[in-house]
Design a protein around this motif. Structure first.
Motif, PDB file in Angstrom:
ATOM      1  N   ALA A 135       0.792  -1.301   0.087  1.00 33.18           N
ATOM      2  CA  ALA A 135      -0.026   0.034  -0.008  1.00 33.18           C
ATOM      3  C   ALA A 135       0.763   1.236  -0.173  1.00 33.18           C
ATOM      4  O   ALA A 135       0.551   2.178  -0.643  1.00 33.18           O
ATOM      5  CB  ALA A 135      -0.938  -0.020   1.073  1.00 33.18           C
ATOM      6  N   GLN A 136       2.131   1.218   0.734  1.00 35.87           N
ATOM      7  CA  GLN A 136       3.139   2.488   0.670  1.00 35.87           C
ATOM      8  C   GLN A 136       3.319   2.795  -0.800  1.00 35.87           C
ATOM      9  O   GLN A 136       3.594   3.977  -0.832  1.00 35.87           O
ATOM     10  CB  GLN A 136       4.029   1.927   1.606  1.00 35.87           C
ATOM     11  N   ASN A 137       3.336   1.793  -1.538  1.00 37.20           N
ATOM     12  CA  ASN A 137       3.974   2.303  -3.025  1.00 37.20           C
ATOM     13  C   ASN A 137       2.706   2.705  -3.796  1.00 37.20           C
ATOM     14  O   ASN A 137       2.930   3.357  -4.805  1.00 37.20           O
ATOM     15  CB  ASN A 137       4.337   1.088  -3.950  1.00 37.20           C
ATOM     16  N   GLU A 138       1.324   2.923  -3.427  1.00 40.43           N
ATOM     17  CA  GLU A 138       0.232   3.530  -4.058  1.00 40.43           C
ATOM     18  C   GLU A 138       0.251   5.042  -3.782  1.00 40.43           C
ATOM     19  O   GLU A 138       0.151   5.600  -2.769  1.00 40.43           O
ATOM     20  CB  GLU A 138      -1.190   2.699  -3.625  1.00 40.43           C
ATOM     21  N   ARG A 139      -0.016   5.709  -5.234  1.00 43.63           N
ATOM     22  CA  ARG A 139      -0.108   7.188  -5.207  1.00 43.63           C
ATOM     23  C   ARG A 139      -1.408   7.690  -4.250  1.00 43.63           C
ATOM     24  O   ARG A 139      -1.365   8.563  -3.512  1.00 43.63           O
ATOM     25  CB  ARG A 139      -0.242   7.481  -6.504  1.00 43.63           C
ATOM     26  N   CYS A 140      -2.392   6.842  -4.477  1.00 37.23           N
ATOM     27  CA  CYS A 140      -3.782   7.256  -3.644  1.00 37.23           C
ATOM     28  C   CYS A 140      -3.473   7.292  -2.109  1.00 37.23           C
ATOM     29  O   CYS A 140      -3.918   8.223  -1.571  1.00 37.23           O
ATOM     30  CB  CYS A 140      -4.795   6.378  -4.115  1.00 37.23           C
ATOM     31  N   LEU A 141      -2.605   6.342  -1.567  1.00 33.34           N
ATOM     32  CA  LEU A 141      -2.593   6.601  -0.308  1.00 33.34           C
ATOM     33  C   LEU A 141      -1.383   7.799   0.234  1.00 33.34           C
ATOM     34  O   LEU A 141      -1.733   8.560   1.091  1.00 33.34           O
ATOM     35  CB  LEU A 141      -1.466   5.385   0.343  1.00 33.34           C
ATOM     36  N   HIS A 142      -0.528   7.913  -0.743  1.00 34.10           N
ATOM     37  CA  HIS A 142       0.198   9.223  -0.431  1.00 34.10           C
ATOM     38  C   HIS A 142      -0.700  10.555  -0.506  1.00 34.10           C
ATOM     39  O   HIS A 142      -0.568  11.432   0.302  1.00 34.10           O
ATOM     40  CB  HIS A 142       1.399   9.329  -1.534  1.00 34.10           C
ATOM     41  N   MET A 143      -1.467  10.628  -1.423  1.00 34.19           N
ATOM     42  CA  MET A 143      -2.249  11.877  -1.864  1.00 34.19           C
ATOM     43  C   MET A 143      -3.342  11.880  -0.387  1.00 34.19           C
ATOM     44  O   MET A 143      -3.524  12.922  -0.001  1.00 34.19           O
ATOM     45  CB  MET A 143      -3.198  11.703  -2.943  1.00 34.19           C
ATOM     46  N   VAL A 149      -5.494  18.641  -0.721  1.00 35.32           N
ATOM     47  CA  VAL A 149      -6.729  18.308  -1.728  1.00 35.32           C
ATOM     48  C   VAL A 149      -6.420  17.154  -2.545  1.00 35.32           C
ATOM     49  O   VAL A 149      -5.545  16.735  -3.041  1.00 35.32           O
ATOM     50  CB  VAL A 149      -7.083  19.562  -2.523  1.00 35.32           C
ATOM     51  N   ILE A 150      -7.389  15.926  -2.264  1.00 35.93           N
ATOM     52  CA  ILE A 150      -7.123  14.793  -3.031  1.00 35.93           C
ATOM     53  C   ILE A 150      -7.699  14.989  -4.490  1.00 35.93           C
ATOM     54  O   ILE A 150      -8.965  15.380  -4.446  1.00 35.93           O
ATOM     55  CB  ILE A 150      -8.291  13.647  -2.427  1.00 35.93           C
ATOM     56  N   ASP A 151      -6.772  14.725  -5.391  1.00 38.15           N
ATOM     57  CA  ASP A 151      -7.292  15.030  -6.783  1.00 38.15           C
ATOM     58  C   ASP A 151      -7.908  13.338  -7.221  1.00 38.15           C
ATOM     59  O   ASP A 151      -7.116  12.474  -7.356  1.00 38.15           O
ATOM     60  CB  ASP A 151      -5.939  15.136  -7.531  1.00 38.15           C
ATOM     61  N   LYS A 152      -9.342  13.349  -7.134  1.00 36.28           N
ATOM     62  CA  LYS A 152      -9.715  12.090  -7.608  1.00 36.28           C
ATOM     63  C   LYS A 152      -9.729  11.782  -9.059  1.00 36.28           C
ATOM     64  O   LYS A 152     -10.121  10.816  -9.261  1.00 36.28           O
ATOM     65  CB  LYS A 152     -11.262  12.293  -6.941  1.00 36.28           C
ATOM     66  N   ASN A 153      -9.133  12.803  -9.826  1.00 36.86           N
ATOM     67  CA  ASN A 153      -9.084  12.442 -11.110  1.00 36.86           C
ATOM     68  C   ASN A 153      -7.684  11.968 -11.353  1.00 36.86           C
ATOM     69  O   ASN A 153      -7.200  12.089 -12.599  1.00 36.86           O
ATOM     70  CB  ASN A 153      -9.409  13.548 -11.936  1.00 36.86           C
ATOM     71  N   TYR A 154      -6.783  11.695 -10.570  1.00 37.81           N
ATOM     72  CA  TYR A 154      -5.605  11.267 -10.631  1.00 37.81           C
ATOM     73  C   TYR A 154      -5.265  10.069 -11.595  1.00 37.81           C
ATOM     74  O   TYR A 154      -6.126   9.280 -11.845  1.00 37.81           O
ATOM     75  CB  TYR A 154      -4.945  11.050  -9.333  1.00 37.81           C
ATOM     76  N   THR A 155      -4.145   9.826 -12.032  1.00 39.10           N
ATOM     77  CA  THR A 155      -3.656   8.666 -12.676  1.00 39.10           C
ATOM     78  C   THR A 155      -3.081   7.448 -11.602  1.00 39.10           C
ATOM     79  O   THR A 155      -2.158   8.064 -11.155  1.00 39.10           O
ATOM     80  CB  THR A 155      -2.915   8.990 -13.917  1.00 39.10           C
ATOM     81  N   PRO A 156      -3.682   6.632 -11.409  1.00 35.45           N
ATOM     82  CA  PRO A 156      -3.267   5.656 -10.478  1.00 35.45           C
ATOM     83  C   PRO A 156      -1.749   5.252 -10.754  1.00 35.45           C
ATOM     84  O   PRO A 156      -1.505   4.844 -12.004  1.00 35.45           O
ATOM     85  CB  PRO A 156      -4.270   4.423 -10.451  1.00 35.45           C
ATOM     86  N   SER A 157      -0.884   5.359  -9.959  1.00 32.99           N
ATOM     87  CA  SER A 157       0.645   4.766 -10.195  1.00 32.99           C
ATOM     88  C   SER A 157       1.105   4.374  -8.878  1.00 32.99           C
ATOM     89  O   SER A 157       0.542   4.666  -7.862  1.00 32.99           O
ATOM     90  CB  SER A 157       1.266   5.956 -10.771  1.00 32.99           C
ATOM     91  N   LYS A 158       2.407   3.603  -8.904  1.00 30.33           N
ATOM     92  CA  LYS A 158       3.364   3.450  -7.913  1.00 30.33           C
ATOM     93  C   LYS A 158       4.290   4.621  -7.595  1.00 30.33           C
ATOM     94  O   LYS A 158       4.611   5.328  -8.642  1.00 30.33           O
ATOM     95  CB  LYS A 158       4.070   2.169  -8.364  1.00 30.33           C
ATOM     96  N   ILE A 159       4.420   4.719  -6.700  1.00 31.01           N
ATOM     97  CA  ILE A 159       5.563   5.810  -5.813  1.00 31.01           C
ATOM     98  C   ILE A 159       6.856   4.929  -5.949  1.00 31.01           C
ATOM     99  O   ILE A 159       6.950   3.613  -5.436  1.00 31.01           O
ATOM    100  CB  ILE A 159       5.450   5.910  -4.585  1.00 31.01           C
ATOM    101  N   ARG A 160       7.878   5.612  -6.399  1.00 31.10           N
ATOM    102  CA  ARG A 160       9.144   5.022  -6.474  1.00 31.10           C
ATOM    103  C   ARG A 160      10.021   5.622  -5.365  1.00 31.10           C
ATOM    104  O   ARG A 160       9.902   6.853  -4.893  1.00 31.10           O
ATOM    105  CB  ARG A 160       9.974   5.212  -7.719  1.00 31.10           C
ATOM    106  N   HIS A 161      10.777   4.925  -4.805  1.00 25.75           N
ATOM    107  CA  HIS A 161      11.731   5.340  -3.720  1.00 25.75           C
ATOM    108  C   HIS A 161      12.798   6.436  -4.431  1.00 25.75           C
ATOM    109  O   HIS A 161      13.248   5.947  -5.328  1.00 25.75           O
ATOM    110  CB  HIS A 161      12.743   4.197  -3.250  1.00 25.75           C
ATOM    111  N   THR A 162      12.875   7.477  -4.043  1.00 28.36           N
ATOM    112  CA  THR A 162      13.797   8.655  -4.374  1.00 28.36           C
ATOM    113  C   THR A 162      15.210   8.526  -3.844  1.00 28.36           C
ATOM    114  O   THR A 162      15.506   8.026  -2.984  1.00 28.36           O
ATOM    115  CB  THR A 162      13.377   9.923  -4.033  1.00 28.36           C
TER     116      THR A 162
END
Length: 162
Positions: A135-143, A149-162
């Motif tokens: 779940a920590q990799n999911e963009r929706c959790l980070h938002m 503000v939650i952008d409910k029109n976002y494009t689902p994606s994975k978060i990459r470690h920086t």
């Protein structure tokens, strides 16, 4: 007597080295749900909760953040995670439909006791979800946790470690 000596020997732990004592703390993610506020009037009335995050996990862009969310935002997050990830998402506390019936002797879903119970259940929910490595990799959790503000029109994606 010999048995007693053996028992105490097991309790002796290895000495803590300087790195353990003074090094950076191990990874942590603390999420508190609190400070409920009811806003609006009539059918437009709802309760928001403050979500406070403290973490040192590198995957999160902010080490500390505070946002406000309402129950429907938790529902949105749960639906997104179920759709986009391989995570088994725990259930949310119920919708409390009976509490929304008219002519009740209390404030229904705006009753202090109900709000406190829901706050605790939402905190358990979000901590279980956010503690899951996938779940920590999911963009929706980070938002949900860190964007104002939650952008409910976002494009689902994975978060990459920086």
């Amino acid at each position: 007597m010999a048995e007693t000596i053996a028992d105490t020997r097991r309790l002796i732990s290895k000495p803590q080295n300087l790195n353990d004592a003074y090094g950076p703390p191990s990874n942590f993610l603390e999420i508190d749900v609190g400070n409920p506020q009811t806003v609006g009037v009539g059918r437009g009335r709802f309760t928001t909760y403050e979500i406070r995050v403290k973490t040192n996990l590198p995957i999160f862009k902010l080490k500390e953040s505070t946002v406000r969310r309402r129950y429907s935002d938790f529902e949105w997050l749960r639906n997104e995670l179920e759709r986009e990830s391989k995570v088994v998402v725990p259930p949310l506390p119920g919708k409390a439909l009976l509490r929304q019936l008219p002519f009740r002797g209390d404030d229904g879903i705006f009753d202090d006791t109900f709000i406190e119970e829901r706050k605790q259940a939402l905190e358990q929910f979000i901590n279980k979800v956010a503690g899951h490595p996938l779940a920590q990799n999911e963009r929706c959790l980070h938002m949900f946790l860190q964007d104002e503000v939650i952008d409910k029109n976002y494009t689902p994606s994975k978060i990459r470690h920086t």
